[in-house]
Design an enzyme around this catalytic site. Structure first.
Site, PDB file in Angstrom:
ATOM      1  N   ASP A 175       0.641  14.022  -1.798  1.00  0.00           N
ATOM      2  CA  ASP A 175       0.834  12.913  -0.865  1.00  0.00           C
ATOM      3  C   ASP A 175       0.461  13.411   0.523  1.00  0.00           C
ATOM      4  O   ASP A 175      -0.065  14.514   0.672  1.00  0.00           O
ATOM      5  CB  ASP A 175       2.285  12.395  -0.922  1.00  0.00           C
ATOM      6  CG  ASP A 175       2.364  10.889  -0.678  1.00  0.00           C
ATOM      7  OD1 ASP A 175       1.979  10.452   0.423  1.00  0.00           O
ATOM      8  OD2 ASP A 175       2.811  10.162  -1.578  1.00  0.00           O
ATOM      9  N   HIS A 246      -2.708   8.115   0.996  1.00  0.00           N
ATOM     10  CA  HIS A 246      -1.653   9.124   0.843  1.00  0.00           C
ATOM     11  C   HIS A 246      -2.261  10.503   0.605  1.00  0.00           C
ATOM     12  O   HIS A 246      -1.857  11.235  -0.311  1.00  0.00           O
ATOM     13  CB  HIS A 246      -0.718   8.757  -0.312  1.00  0.00           C
ATOM     14  CG  HIS A 246       0.253   7.654   0.016  1.00  0.00           C
ATOM     15  ND1 HIS A 246       1.273   7.798   0.930  1.00  0.00           N
ATOM     16  CD2 HIS A 246       0.346   6.386  -0.456  1.00  0.00           C
ATOM     17  CE1 HIS A 246       1.965   6.665   1.004  1.00  0.00           C
ATOM     18  NE2 HIS A 246       1.419   5.792   0.180  1.00  0.00           N
ATOM     19  N   GLU A 309      -0.785   1.655  -1.336  1.00  0.00           N
ATOM     20  CA  GLU A 309      -0.640   1.716   0.118  1.00  0.00           C
ATOM     21  C   GLU A 309      -1.824   2.412   0.791  1.00  0.00           C
ATOM     22  O   GLU A 309      -1.661   3.388   1.518  1.00  0.00           O
ATOM     23  CB  GLU A 309       0.668   2.416   0.481  1.00  0.00           C
ATOM     24  CG  GLU A 309       1.900   1.663  -0.017  1.00  0.00           C
ATOM     25  CD  GLU A 309       3.204   2.376   0.310  1.00  0.00           C
ATOM     26  OE1 GLU A 309       4.227   1.702   0.469  1.00  0.00           O
ATOM     27  OE2 GLU A 309       3.187   3.625   0.386  1.00  0.00           O
TER      28      GLU A 309
END
Length: 542
Positions: A175, A246, A309
């Site tokens: 991440d 990410h 995201e």
């Protein structure tokens, strides 16, 4: 007759009670069908520490017999306990293993301790149990990026999963805040990407940091050990390598992978990050090479590619990214993510594996073999199943175990809405409105443990248990619900967790050392969360 007289968790499909009991002693013997030796040794190792009994193997008429039964299905088992004998029969080795877990729960809770316990009568009530799982994917997602968990803690967590008949550990390995798996071809991913200089302490843009470096990673030998340890307990480990968002830890190690291409540090903040991968063929090749090593380490079917995201701002503002859209024949900047995911899918599928991604990957066309984790409510599950994709359901309002557990002000670093044991127990992974054909695409579900605010194994215990006990029953047992019956069995089960040493959340609330005074978190009301989900649903449906 009460709903169940046996304090078993998860609840079996069928049980019958009989007179008498089976008494375990120093003279008790054990036998197994050829091929079940690892399961038999596992049972021997589970029974020996607390009792001190050796449970010698006997090829003849043993007291405890583990048997394969071709009349039973995959992961299905029967357990028959009589005053003179115990028989565990399974359709496969996994079924026998699950039968052994049930046998352990029939014994006093002290059986789960790891040193001899004096003064205990090691007796199991006579009974017959017939059981099989409702779902094939009974999982837990563990984020080891935001706060690293040493290998020993992963192995302990695997044991706890096995105790609850869970069978899938989804490891979130990369991440913005860290890269946690060694990639031999690209050593800077861990030399640089596994370490951040500090960690955000609270929620929000004005939150302070602790000023303390944090990091860690698993070597490839560590990963092989974790995977083998899990496999011995019939748990598949699903790796996740985030793309194309990410990814700041990767960009810190190899800046050329980014849109801007300049040096940056491993991210020290929480929340959505606007730094994403560029869409050059060289970056695709880089991650194909990464996934090659990942697939060599993780032999299971599913390989996580993230997909959640991913802001499009950098692509939209970058002339080269816009040029790539034209080169690739794409009409919208949103299509760049779909294209990138498709490149990962093509490469992973060529090795006989299947990609596993968050429900944002539904925003573009997907290969039929792509599997979707539905986390933004159940709308993604409905959409994916109707489109013919397999689905793992983990809606945040019922399966995100980083969410606070009550309205109490003492809850440590409260996140979002309260999610209680009763709420989790009420979860049904099959959303209403699906045709019977589409329902077959629901593989099961999982609890997700994001660790922005789970900064130690002790806090992991607090956030996971006993909610994970409820999730285990949801994913194993039939869909019928009986909360009072479950609560009674859970109360008995807590003594097993005590014996194992799990620092679970007490029903009255956090103990003093489980609180985090002065850190306000980011609590939401149910209405605020519902409004947020409504926006997400609208975006998915559009």
């Amino acid at each position: 007759m009460p709903f169940t007289a046996l304090p078993l968790l998860p609840l079996p499909v069928h049980e019958e009670h009989a007179a008498g009991e089976f008494l375990l002693s120093a003279a008790t013997t054990l036998s197994c069908t050829p091929g079940l030796e690892p399961v038999a040794i596992g049972l021997q190792n589970a029974l020996r520490p607390a009792t001190g009994f050796h449970l010698m193997f006997d090829a003849g008429d043993a007291d405890i017999s583990l048997l394969l039964d071709p009349g039973l299905g995959q992961a299905e088992y029967t357990l028959e306990v009589s005053p003179g004998k115990v028989e565990v029969r399974g359709g496969d080795a996994a079924g026998v293993f699950y039968g052994c877990q049930t046998l352990l729960q029939l014994l006093p809770a002290a059986i789960f301790r790891t040193a001899p316990v004096a003064g205990v009568r090691w007796a199991a009530p006579a009974c017959r149990v017939a059981d099989k799982p409702r779902f094939g994917w009974r999982g837990t997602m563990l984020d080891v990026v935001r706060h690293f968990m040493p290998k020993r803690e992963i192995l302990r967590f695997i044991d706890l999963m096995a105790m609850h008949k869970l069978n899938t550990l989804h490891l979130h390995l990369t991440d913005d805040q860290g890269w946690r798996v060694e990639i031999l071809r690209y050593p800077k991913l861990t030399q640089i990407g596994a370490w951040r200089r500090e960690t955000q302490m609270d929620a929000g843009t004005d939150a302070g940091s602790d000023g303390r470096p944090h990091g860690g990673f698993y070597t490839q030998d560590d990963i092989r050990e974790i995977v083998a340890y899990a496999a011995a307990r019939f748990i598949d480990v699903v790796p996740e390598i985030e793309t194309p968002g990410h990814v700041q830890a990767a960009l810190a190690a190899y800046p050329e992978l980014g849109v801007q291409g300049h040096a940056m540090e491993v991210y020290t903040r929480w929340g959505i990050n606007y730094n994403v991968l560029n869409v050059e063929d060289s970056t695709v090749g880089f991650f194909n090479n990464v996934f090659d090593e990942i697939m060599d380490l993780f032999p299971g079917t599913y390989i996580g590619i993230g997909g959640d995201e991913c802001p499009k701002d950098q692509w939209l503002a970058d002339p080269r990214s816009v040029e790539r859209m034209t080169e690739l024949g794409l009409d919208r900047v949103e299509d760049l993510q779909t294209w990138f995911i498709a490149q990962m899918d093509k490469h992973i599928s060529a090795r006989g594996r299947r990609i596993f991604g968050w429900d944002e990957i539904l925003e573009g066309d997907l290969a039929p073999t792509a599997t979707v984790a539905s986390w933004r409510g159940m709308t993604g599950a409905l959409s994916a199943a109707r489109r013919g994709h397999d689905v793992v359901c983990c809606p945040d309002n019922l399966a995100y175990f980083d969410y606070r557990q009550s309205e109490l002000a003492a809850e440590p670093i409260p996140v979002s809405i309260p999610l209680t044991v009763a709420d989790v127990y009420g979860f049904n992974p099959v959303p209403p409105g699906l045709s019977p054909e589409a329902e077959h695409h629901i593989l099961g579900g999982q609890a997700n443990l994001w660790t922005e605010y789970i900064d130690s194994p002790r806090m992991l215990d607090y956030m996971a248990f006993p909610r994970l006990c409820a999730m285990a029953e949801v994913l194993w047992s039939t869909p019928e619900k009986n909360l009072p019956g479950f609560s009674t069995r859970l109360e008995a089960h807590l003594s097993r967790l005590d014996a194992v040493g799990v620092e679970y959340r007490q029903s009255a609330g956090p103990l003093p050392w489980q609180q985090r005074p002065g850190i306000k978190g980011r609590p939401e009301t149910v209405a605020e969360r519902a409004a947020h989900i409504a926006k997400i649903v609208a975006s998915i449906e559009s």
